[in-house]
Design a protein around this motif. Structure first.
Motif, short mmCIF file in Angstrom:
data_model
loop_
_atom_site.label_atom_id
_atom_site.label_comp_id
_atom_site.label_asym_id
_atom_site.label_seq_id
_atom_site.Cartn_x
_atom_site.Cartn_y
_atom_site.Cartn_z
N SER A 217 0.83 -1.21 0.00
CA SER A 217 0.00 0.00 0.00
C SER A 217 0.86 1.25 0.00
CB SER A 217 -0.91 0.00 1.23
OG SER A 217 -1.84 -1.06 1.19
N LEU A 218 1.98 1.22 0.75
CA LEU A 218 2.87 2.38 0.80
C LEU A 218 3.54 2.62 -0.55
CD1 LEU A 218 4.29 4.65 2.28
CD2 LEU A 218 5.98 2.99 3.12
N ILE A 219 4.02 1.55 -1.19
CA ILE A 219 4.69 1.74 -2.48
C ILE A 219 3.69 2.22 -3.53
CG2 ILE A 219 4.47 -0.61 -3.42
CD1 ILE A 219 7.35 -0.33 -4.45
N ASN A 220 2.44 1.75 -3.47
CA ASN A 220 1.43 2.23 -4.41
C ASN A 220 1.11 3.70 -4.17
OD1 ASN A 220 1.19 -0.23 -5.69
ND2 ASN A 220 -0.57 -0.91 -4.49
N ALA B 191 1.92 -2.86 -7.01
CA ALA B 191 1.99 -4.00 -6.11
C ALA B 191 0.58 -4.43 -5.74
CB ALA B 191 2.79 -3.64 -4.86
N ILE B 192 0.37 -5.73 -5.59
CA ILE B 192 -0.93 -6.27 -5.22
C ILE B 192 -1.16 -6.06 -3.73
CG2 ILE B 192 -2.35 -8.36 -5.13
CD1 ILE B 192 -0.69 -9.44 -7.47
N ILE C 256 14.69 4.32 -6.54
CA ILE C 256 14.25 3.00 -7.00
C ILE C 256 13.56 2.33 -5.81
CG2 ILE C 256 14.93 0.78 -7.98
CD1 ILE C 256 17.46 2.16 -9.03
N LEU C 257 12.22 2.34 -5.83
CA LEU C 257 11.45 1.75 -4.74
C LEU C 257 11.41 0.24 -4.88
CD1 LEU C 257 8.37 4.16 -4.67
CD2 LEU C 257 10.25 4.11 -3.03
#
Length: 444
Positions: free
Chosen positions: A232-235, A243-244, A268-269
């Motif tokens: 959720s954070l990366i999205n 990410a799912i 670059i995450l």
């Protein structure tokens, strides 16, 4: 040498396409295309012309043409640029017609820049700066590339090379006249100059790889136990779903990457699999192993905890926490009363679901990125190739001594100079000839 051509603009349909030609027949080529071999093209002047297929006189397009003479061109040789409409048909016909001209072939990757280097229009660091400028995605990457393209690194390395050349010339003068004693003030001056260059190289190398990080990207790994909100954070940071997101533990099995510009820094995450000790799933075990490796090899780590799980072991990631680690408690919206504390370092409390406190994470990322990769006042090393050659130069400098054989001392400096010259590609013809013919016997 063949004349080369290539489409300099991006592939595919566009408003305008640019074709670049470089080589001895560049001028004759554009004269053939306009079907006016007696036409004069004044250098650096833009002409509006119709161009044709010389074999059947079929018109290809209405274009703009410009000719560059020799040293005034990018490559240092006769060149031309043709600006056509960017339709697929025109692009295809241009490739076919140019390839059919005598002594003309399509350029190899980077060949225009390579010819510019070979013709003395730029050194190797400037050529690399040009490549970095084309690839730049953030403002700070652009700034670093522009400085390198403008000769920032070349000036530093060329200065060291010239200083070393002076010392070598002085030492070799005394080698040629062995009966002459070297004055004490000369010895002192040489030692001081060698020490100064050595210290300058050491300072240049002691940069924490800032330039390389800025050029290639700062690796940021988001790690934590399963289902704490990593995806959720990366999205959220990416502003799109890469990410799912699921409440099922073990959804993320591999390292998922995303590229982002945060405060001008290329980030670059890396979203990683949830780390825990209880799984029999071989695939999940591999995902966890990769998560640990991503964490250990990252420049910045974001360790995410579930604020609602008060019994979670806060020391689980203690061994990988460092100055570039950001501790985050997520799901703060589920906590009533006092938010949890973290003993090792201050934590950021957020609710990714409610987008609460997330700006603090971004602020902290920028702060750490600035600390480890901000451009310095002087040009920075941007490639491992530069670093390797400079380390070789230091090794040769460390063995230099005027107390030993002067021939060996001169050779140490010559090898130092060669290592530095390998970075820029600048070894003058006179220097090369001097080395080649110095081994001939007298009379040859």
């Amino acid at each position: 040498m063949n004349t080369i051509f290539a489409q300099a603009s991006a592939q595919g349909k566009a408003g305008v396409s640019v074709f670049r030609i470089s080589g001895p027949t560049a001028l004759n080529s554009i004269k053939q295309l306009v079907c006016q071999t007696d036409t004069e093209f004044e250098p650096r002047k833009l002409y509006f012309r119709k161009i044709y297929n010389p074999k059947n006189n079929q018109q290809i397009d209405d274009v703009l043409v410009v000719f560059f003479k020799g040293r005034s061109s990018f490559t240092g040789e006769d060149s031309a640029e043709i600006y056509t409409h960017g339709s697929i048909a025109v692009i295809k016909m241009m490739h076919e017609v140019l390839a059919s001209l005598e002594d003309m072939r399509i350029a190899e990757p980077g060949e225009f820049a390579k010819r510019a280097f070979l013709n003395g229009k730029m050194d190797l660091t400037a050529a690399e700066g040009l490549a970095d400028l084309i690839e730049a995605e953030t403002e700070l990457q652009h700034k670093q590339a522009i400085e390198q393209l403008g000769g920032g690194l070349e000036k530093i390395y060329e200065h060291w090379r010239r200083e070393l050349l002076k010392i070598i010339s002085l030492i070799e003068a005394y080698i040629d006249f062995p009966d002459e004693d070297i004055p004490e003030e000369t010895i002192t001056g040489v030692r001081q100059l060698v020490d100064r260059i050595t210290n300058e190289i050491k300072i240049h190398l002691d940069d924490n790889h800032r330039g390389e990080r800025l050029r290639s990207g700062i690796k940021l790994a988001i790690i934590g136990r399963p289902n704490v909100g990593k995806s959720s954070l990366i999205n959220y940071l990416m502003q799109r779903e890469i990410a799912i997101v699921s409440n099922i533990a073990g959804t993320t099995r591999d390292v998922v990457e995303g590229h982002l510009d945060i405060g001008g820094y290329p980030i670059i995450l890396q979203d990683t699999a949830g780390i825990h000790d209880h799984t029999e799933d071989i695939i999940e075990q591999e995902g966890i192993s990769r998560a640990w490796n991503a964490a250990k090899n990252s420049d910045i780590k974001v360790i995410l905890y579930d604020a609602s799980k008060t019994n979670e072991n806060k020391d689980y990631f203690r061994d990988i926490i460092d100055a570039n680690t950001i501790i985050v408690f997520n799901k703060i919206d589920l906590v009533s009363g006092v938010a949890p504390k973290f003993q090792i370092k201050e934590a950021i409390n957020v609710s990714i679901k409610n987008q609460q406190g997330l700006d603090e994470i971004i602020t902290e990322i920028i702060s750490i990125a600035h600390k480890i990769a901000s451009p310095s006042q002087s040009p920075q090393i941007t490639r491992a190739r530069h670093r390797s050659e400079l380390q070789k130069a230091l090794e040769y400098m460390s063995t230099f001594s005027l107390n030993n054989d002067l021939v060996l001392a001169a050779e140490d400096l010559r090898m130092t100079m060669r290592a530095i010259s390998n970075i820029t590609g600048k070894i003058t013809v006179d220097e090369i000839l001097g080395e080649i013919f110095s081994n001939f016997c007298i009379g040859k």
